[in-house]
Design an enzyme around this catalytic site. Sequence first.
Site: not given
Ligand code: NAI
Length: 351
Positions: A182, A80, A180, A184
């Site tokens: 975001g 990572k 969350g 995903v």
């Molecule tokens: P992202 O950055 O697009 O979305 C994360 C969201 O969580 C953001 O909207 C943020 O404002 C929100 N957030 C942060 N802290 C928060 C809290 N305490 N309460 C509520 N919302 C909160 O990230 P993404 O890509 O959607 O990833 C989400 C999770 O999935 C991460 O942990 C990432 O490591 C994991 N993941 C993502 C993959 C991918 O394909 N993007 C693959 C495997 C795991």
Amino acid sequence: MVHQPLDLDNFQEQIHLIEDRADGVSGLIVVHSQVLGPAAGGCRLWGYSDHAAMQCDASRLARGMTYKNALAGLPFGGGKAVLQMPAGTFDRAAMFRALGDAVESLGGAYITAEDVGTSIADMRSVAERTGYVAGLDARSGLAGGDPSPWTALGVTEAMQAAIAFAGEGRLKGKRVALQGAGNVGAAIATLLSAAGATLLVADVDRARAQRVAGTCGGTVVDPQTILLADVDIVVPCALGGILDEAIVEKMRARLVCGAANNQLASPFIAEMLRDRGILYAPDYVVNAGGIINVAAEYLGEGTTEVRDRMAQIPDRLTAILEAARNEGLSTVAIADRQARSIIAQAWARAA
Ligand code: NAI
């Protein structure tokens, strides 16, 4: 120093500091294990409180990638990259070119892609400096592009499998708390809503939560209370460490199945979830869709290979849930054991 690649909980192969004072870039790359192949895992851009917090996150994430890649049947180890979000404005392209230089300097030990806070555009900047990168634009007939929709699909199909395992029918009519909204989280919300689930959505960025809830007919709730909501399923899609003793003690959901990496604040929480009768789908088992797509892109494969590997996620989870029930162990203990066994076998073959 004795090389101990199989002591997966206490050992990581390399830590590489990224420091580019001219461009204000600070971060690190952790190569946790290369027993199964080069270490593959995304790059996270986040505002860490200090260097120790950044290193701790990188190490936990890299270890998770080792286990995730092993269980997904990918020819990759785990690693990572993390970057500190600079205060104020910064040259984003320069930051990711610096990451590209750092990745290149490792000579193929680590392959990067997107994670929280990074995008295809960022990976394009990385690709200006190194070929050890994926998560770029898809080329015709080949895998590629944003991994998030694949992650969302894998999590949602795993959720269906967990519901069926629990004898609770299907997603239709289930109440779901999504933490969350975001990349995903938003994609999962769309799939869940299409499957007839009712959604509560929380994000620290309220506008995102509102957008997703608006699209999916869901309700926005406070991020402080989302995990304790009166729902059937909690879907963590924000950051790690969110399931601690205080939360699990009061949780009302019977199933936790989400994309966020490292959801458990400590290993003990897996036992606590089991004791409370809450089914926990280990994060690295169900969120492998993104790395499956990234890996296929890197290997020059097409979407057929992606779909074949994706199709195994629900069955893999069901087998883990069954073994956990039969042996009276936590789902995490079973998943970890399976991943370690795959790595040990590969190590024995190579020896
Ligand atoms: P992202 O950055 O697009 O979305 C994360 C969201 O969580 C953001 O909207 C943020 O404002 C929100 N957030 C942060 N802290 C928060 C809290 N305490 N309460 C509520 N919302 C909160 O990230 P993404 O890509 O959607 O990833 C989400 C999770 O999935 C991460 O942990 C990432 O490591 C994991 N993941 C993502 C993959 C991918 O394909 N993007 C693959 C495997 C795991």
